[in-house]
Design an enzyme around this catalytic site. Structure first.
Site, PDB file in Angstrom:
ATOM      1  CG  HIS A  64      -2.162  -0.828   1.002  1.00 26.43           C
ATOM      2  ND1 HIS A  64      -2.915  -1.330   2.036  1.00 26.43           N
ATOM      3  CD2 HIS A  64      -2.771  -1.245  -0.145  1.00 26.43           C
ATOM      4  CE1 HIS A  64      -3.947  -2.018   1.543  1.00 26.43           C
ATOM      5  NE2 HIS A  64      -3.876  -1.968   0.227  1.00 26.43           N
ATOM      6  CG  ASP A  66      -0.568   3.793   4.005  1.00 29.59           C
ATOM      7  OD1 ASP A  66      -0.681   2.862   3.193  1.00 29.59           O
ATOM      8  OD2 ASP A  66      -1.000   3.718   5.178  1.00 29.59           O
ATOM      9  CG  ASP A 210      -1.571  -1.339   7.630  1.00 24.50           C
ATOM     10  OD1 ASP A 210      -0.757  -0.922   8.472  1.00 24.50           O
ATOM     11  OD2 ASP A 210      -2.012  -0.637   6.696  1.00 24.50           O
TER      12      ASP A 210
END
Length: 311
Positions: A64, A66, A210
């Site tokens: 991802h 970020d 995450d």
């Protein structure tokens, strides 16, 4: 050993918080290891006074943006500084293709060897002092957590005792430190175990990407001295956390508690939360796991041995 937080916001930067990155500051010969590299990470490193020439390894949890958009610029800047030291890059499948295509399409040429490893569960790095183990987590895309294990260290020599026994400072000290018994010219046998403090267990740092709560996160955090766990949402938003592949403050605390960890640092906060909300987020987790803190950009956390306060 210290952990420097460079970005603690989820999804996008907000005032006072950049997107995800953290640097493990190791003894001089091992330099700096970076975990994730969100947009602007090289700027954060400069502000923190960390030299890119000291950067030796980068570990990416997932693809991802970020967690990755700062990578091409950082790799390029490291080259422009003139270092020729190789850099190791670890991460999920697709990382090699993305990095190589980005560098090629932007005509970016590195003046050092970039060694890219697309990881699988298990040990991915080991030297005489450190070992890194990874495993999959539960997110919307392939995602990994990393467990950094410091190997046990022999105890310090009892210097006053050695002086009292008449052991001359020099090579004999080194032999005793390495666990070898030595004999003095007068025939006195000095046993290493008798003049050495008890061995110290190595420190363990677990940095999770995450994830929803999962068994692999607990295994990676087992007995860790420091666990870095995302807490994108507060306890009231558990359903949203589940839907987006994230965790709440309380779920992160549960993972640390179940793993028998010593300390928990929460990070990766949703942009909905302000600095004024951090105390509440910490208290939610502390109700279950008291040794919890919320991370902030540029916070430096010392990773201490369980039996020593000064290491």
């Amino acid at each position: 050993m210290e952990l420097l937080f460079l970005g603690t916001s989820a999804g996008r930067p907000v005032q006072g918080r950049n997107v995800t990155a953290a640097a493990l500051l190791l003894p001089q010969e091992r330099g700096v290891w970076l975990f994730d590299c969100g947009e602007g990470t090289q700027h954060q490193l400069m502000r923190a006074g960390v030299k890119l020439t000291k950067l030796q390894q980068i570990f990416i949890t997932h693809m991802h943006g970020d967690h990755t958009f700062g990578l091409p610029g950082l790799l390029s800047t490291r080259s422009s500084l003139g270092t020729e030291e190789p850099l190791r890059l670890y991460g999920p499948s697709g990382l090699r293709d993305w990095v190589q295509r980005t560098l090629a399409l932007t005509d970016t040429r590195l003046g050092y060897a970039l060694e890219i490893t697309e990881v699988r569960p298990g040990a991915i790095y080991e030297d005489e002092r450190l070992r890194v183990v990874t495993d999959t987590l539960e997110h919307r895309v392939a995602c990994y957590g990393y467990r950094i294990e410091e190997k046990p260290q022999r105890g310090r020599l009892k210097a006053e005792l050695l002086q009292g026994l008449g052991v001359p400072f020099g090579p004999l000290y080194g032999q005793l430190k390495e666990g070898q018994d030595v004999q003095l010219p007068d025939g006195l046998l000095i046993r290493s175990d008798d003049v050495t403090e008890p061995a110290r267990s190595g420190r363990i740092v677990t940095i999770l990407g995450d994830t929803r709560p999962c068994a692999n996160a607990v295994r990676l955090a087992q007995g860790a001295d420091l666990v870095v766990h995302e807490a994108t949402f507060d306890a009231a938003l558990e359903d949203k956390a589940l839907a987006y592949g994230h965790s709440t403050t309380v779920q992160a605390a549960h993972t640390a508690s179940e793993a028998g960890a010593r300390r928990l640092l929460l990070t990766h906060f949703s942009a909905r939360f302000t600095e004024a909300d951090m105390a509440q987020l910490a208290e939610e987790a502390r109700a279950l796991f008291p040794a919890t803190e919320t991370a902030s950009d540029f916070a430096v956390v010392a990773v201490r041995h369980a039996n020593r306060a000064d290491a």
